[in-house]
Write a protein that holds these residues in place. Structure first.
Motif: not given
Length: 339
Positions: A265-277, A103-117
């Motif tokens: 910028p896209a780099s700033v958006y990606a940084k905030y996404y991964f810092d939130l994770r 079994t492989i577990f993955i989440d549906d949240s990506t940097v381009s389509q984050p999970n809303l909740k």
């Protein structure tokens, strides 16, 4: 518009950057007169703020700078880990799912389509740490809830001294996103605008202003990010007691404090996404994991094959003047035509 030190910005309109006097001596404009060439004027690139200073002051503009919310949360995370270690607190049952051979577990949240909740939970937790670990109580009247109330209910006298809980902040933001049908990407851009406001205007998110500051950031982010933006009058339908004039005035002040710099910028958006994770991992806020199904695996494989074919087409279209000796095998040479 995205460059905070651009020559297109008025002299008094650039963001307020904390500068160190001893490090700015080399960046003064030289106005000595010369007999032959006249006044010497530096090039615009020579007058820009050094990268290291800009990174320290503008995390919402530069991908190399650390986000403010993550640094403010580290104190609580370290204290919590230290307390658990001293008191020998057991982590309890492991709620995190791990992949296995079957079994492989993955989440549906990506940097381009984050999970809303999950994204809203992380963004509101970042706002919570901003309020809890604030440096001071610097604010402006336009964001003061006592002077500009969002509802007809009387604001308590101690409203500026009691920090809101994370659940209260989450409920407020979640209500706005659900009613306005905003996306998870808009929540990340909202946090970028909040930290940019704190840096540019030298403010703090306090118990007395957090609702109006968050509302102004959501209002601006929804207009910048979404193609079909929510109008100010629509927010008045969500918050029944607020007026359109108040919304317009708050939006105008928000833009002026940002120096009209709404570029993310896209780099700033990606940084905030991964810092939130990272923030979610530090606070045991796990993203929803689901076992990888056959249909999902086929979909991922199709997307990967599509991207691979795209890169192959790009490589074929590029003109290569020479080949490596390792790639000489299999190369077809064109036949010469003799006339």
């Amino acid at each position: 518009m995205g460059n905070t030190v651009s020559c297109c910005v008025s002299p008094g309109g650039s963001p307020k950057i904390t500068r160190q006097p001893d490090r700015l001596e080399d960046y003064q404009v030289n106005t000595d007169l010369s007999e032959d060439t006249g006044p010497y004027l530096q090039h615009i690139s020579d007058r820009e703020v050094p990268d290291d200073l800009a990174h320290e002051s503008n995390p919402s503009d530069h991908a190399q700078a650390s986000t403010i919310f993550l640094s403010k949360s580290q104190t609580d995370v370290r204290d919590k880990r230290k307390s658990n270690h001293i008191n020998h607190v057991s982590p309890g049952l492991l709620s995190k799912k791990y992949s296995s051979c079957s079994t492989i577990f993955i989440d549906d949240s990506t940097v381009s389509q984050p999970n809303l909740k999950s994204t809203i939970k992380c963004v509101t937790l970042a706002i919570y740490y901003h309020i809890k670990n604030r440096d001071s109580d610097r604010s402006l009247d336009i964001f003061d809830e006592k002077k500009h109330p969002l509802s007809r209910e009387q604001v308590p006298d101690d409203y500026s001294r009691i920090d809101p809980e994370h659940k209260l902040i989450y409920r407020f933001v979640r209500t706005l996103f659900s009613a306005a049908q905003l996306t998870a990407e808009c929540a990340i851009v909202t946090l970028v605008y909040l930290e940019r406001l704190l840096t540019y205007a030298e403010m703090d998110i306090c118990p007395c202003n957090w609702k109006r500051m968050v509302l102004g950031a959501i209002l601006l982010a929804s207009k910048v990010w979404d193609d079909q933006a929510v109008w100010n009058v629509d927010y008045c339908q969500i918050l029944k007691d607020i007026t359109v004039e108040d919304m317009n005035e708050m939006e105008r002040h928000f833009l002026e404090l940002l120096q009209f710099n709404i570029n993310v910028p896209a780099s700033v958006y990606a940084k905030y996404y991964f810092d939130l994770r990272s923030l979610a991992d530090d606070n045991n806020l796990s993203f929803p994991l689901e076992p990888l199904s056959k249909e999902r695996a086929q979909k991922l494989e199709a997307i990967s094959r599509l991207c691979e074919d795209k890169y192959k087409d790009l490589s074929k279209a590029s003109i290569r003047r020479s080949f490596s000796a390792d790639n000489l095998v299999g190369i077809r040479q064109s036949h010469a035509v003799l006339s």
